[in-house]
Design an enzyme around this catalytic site. Structure first.
Site, mmCIF file in Angstrom:
data_model
loop_
_atom_site.group_PDB
_atom_site.id
_atom_site.type_symbol
_atom_site.label_atom_id
_atom_site.label_comp_id
_atom_site.label_asym_id
_atom_site.label_seq_id
_atom_site.Cartn_x
_atom_site.Cartn_y
_atom_site.Cartn_z
ATOM 1 N N SER A 184 23.627 30.036 23.885
ATOM 2 C CA SER A 184 25.081 30.102 23.842
ATOM 3 C C SER A 184 25.706 31.047 24.858
ATOM 4 O O SER A 184 26.860 30.874 25.231
ATOM 5 C CB SER A 184 25.540 30.487 22.437
ATOM 6 O OG SER A 184 24.948 31.697 22.036
ATOM 7 N N HIS A 212 25.659 23.874 21.108
ATOM 8 C CA HIS A 212 26.226 23.746 22.456
ATOM 9 C C HIS A 212 25.678 22.540 23.202
ATOM 10 O O HIS A 212 25.989 22.345 24.380
ATOM 11 C CB HIS A 212 25.971 25.027 23.256
ATOM 12 C CG HIS A 212 26.609 26.219 22.626
ATOM 13 N ND1 HIS A 212 27.910 26.594 22.874
ATOM 14 C CD2 HIS A 212 26.136 27.090 21.694
ATOM 15 C CE1 HIS A 212 28.209 27.652 22.147
ATOM 16 N NE2 HIS A 212 27.153 27.980 21.418
ATOM 17 N N LYS A 243 32.732 22.748 18.431
ATOM 18 C CA LYS A 243 32.689 22.820 19.904
ATOM 19 C C LYS A 243 33.074 21.435 20.462
ATOM 20 O O LYS A 243 34.246 21.091 20.409
ATOM 21 C CB LYS A 243 31.325 23.331 20.323
ATOM 22 C CG LYS A 243 31.052 24.658 19.567
ATOM 23 C CD LYS A 243 29.887 25.416 20.026
ATOM 24 C CE LYS A 243 29.504 26.527 19.073
ATOM 25 N NZ LYS A 243 30.520 27.568 18.878
#
Ligand code: PMP
Length: 404
Positions: A184, A212, A243
């Site tokens: 990350s 991610h 995200k």
């Protein structure tokens, strides 16, 4: 008693020290939607600090689906999935996600953090081992803290160290290697093929955190295991909706038995309210868009490659990044705050990452790309970064003459 607690808390001066210098960069209130441009202090600011990699948080179809779900189901579920908080759309989303990442089954949690807390605290027992990359996300670390298993860390992405650690564990113990798919802060991709080979050799299982990676790598953005064509070799895949998927919540996917076990053992699932109808609907709509518009992922990578080219040409140190997360290493805490502040005033939002989150000689700006950035926005941000490095006097530049 109260007084003692306050005395202890008053010793915490880290934030005040940065405030005193006028450089405090955290909890900045944004007065607009999260997009490539946001409004802060009535000022237009270019956003290069978001995790909305596909830029979907303001997509009209997602907002419409969210509103419709609120109209049909209301604003909240008022209970946990286990009891009164399961809606038909929770099940729809679970089925859809299991298929997307190539697993038999999936279960939703209300945040990604809760996935790691709940899953890691329950999947292994006292005589078992959880083996972590030292740079794994905080939620993985905290999940392991709640587990009765022994926790072992290996040096970041260091396969020799992982083998050394695996090779001395008892053969009969359950062993689970838990890794971020894309790390990350550093933006590098886990060495999954080597981990799979070692897991086979030493009889370990594998769990990947795709927070991610989902929407970023793999077939149609389906994550790290898909990226390496190793879906069958990864036992558990988790990710978040906060995200690329433009919402809030998370999930874990695995075989039927494992998911059924987690549904009856993971305390952050059983004793916490379920995802709101609006959040569920926004993820379903985001998945529709990802499927229908694969060019979004392609544009994210075009933007990433363009930013990497501009930044490396100027001598910025991007470490080992292989993703839209670009760590711009400054390697000095004070200068990292100063550059962040300069950029904020110049209209560019980036996130400072300083010790203790990373070692103090590794402090960095976390600069992240979105599919919706334009090349002109990227150029503007890079120009301002160059100016910020000059004004603050950052010397961590590979080809220094270009910056002077
Ligand atoms: N895992 C990783 C690698 C993350 O970066 C994050 C969020 N920063 C999480 C888990 C937790 O996800 P959420 O935001 O849904 O709680």
């Amino acid at each position: 008693m109260v007084k003692k607690l306050h005395e202890k808390i008053a010793q915490f001066q880290d934030a005040n020290m940065i405030r005193a210098q006028g450089l405090y960069p955290f909890f900045r209130p944004i007065e607009s939607g999260q997009d490539t441009e946001v409004i802060i202090n009535n000022q237009r600011v270019l956003m290069f600090g978001s995790n909305s990699y596909l830029g979907l948080t303001n997509h009209p179809k997602i907002k419409e689906a969210t509103k419709k779900a609120i109209d049909k189901y209301g604003s909240g579920c008022a209970g946990s999935r286990f009891l009164n908080g399961t809606l038909d759309i929770h099940i729809d989303l679970e089925n859809r996600l299991a298929k997307y990442v190539g697993k038999e089954s999936a279960v939703l949690f209300s945040t990604g953090f809760q996935v790691n807390l709940g899953v890691l605290s329950c999947i292994t027992g006292r005589n078992d081992y959880l083996i972590l990359d030292e740079y794994d996300h905080a939620s993985i670390i905290d999940g392991c803290r709640l587990s009765f298993s022994k926790v072992i860390k290996y040096a970041h992405n260091d396969m020799n160290d992982l083998e050394r650690k695996l090779s001395i564990l008892p053969e009969e113990a359950v062993k689970v290697v838990v890794v971020d798919g894309i790390f990350s802060m550093e933006g590098d991709i886990v060495k999954l093929p080597q981990i799979v080979a070692l897991a086979d050799k030493y009889g370990a299982n594998i769990m990947v955190d795709d927070a991610h990676s989902l929407g970023v790598i793999g077939v149609n953005g389906s994550g790290t295991a898909s990226h390496f064509n190793l879906t069958d070799k990864v036992d558990l895949i988790m990710s978040t909706f906060s995200k690329s998927l433009a919402s809030l919540g998370g999930f874990i996917a695995s075989d039927h038995d494992t998911i059924d076990y987690i549904k009856h053992r993971a305390r952050s699932l059983m004793f916490s309210a379920s995802m709101t109808p609006g959040s569920v609907a926004s993820v379903l709509a985001a998945l529709d868009i990802i499927e229908a518009e694969p060019e979004r992922i392609a544009k994210l990578w075009d933007n990433t490659n363009y930013a990497v080219k501009l930044l490396t040409d100027e001598g910025f140190d991007l470490g080992a990044s292989e993703s839209p997360i670009l760590p711009i290493y400054i390697r000095d805490n004070a200068k990292t705050f100063q550059v962040t502040n300069y950029l904020q005033n110049a209209g560019v939002f980036v996130n400072p990452v300083v010790s203790p989150a990373v070692p103090s000689d590794s402090s960095l700006l976390r600069f992240s790309l979105m599919a919706t950035h334009t090349f002109a926005q990227i150029e503007e941000a890079v120009d301002k970064l160059i100016a910020a490095f000059k004004v603050v006097g950052v010397d961590n530049i590979k080809e220094k003459e270009k910056i002077q």
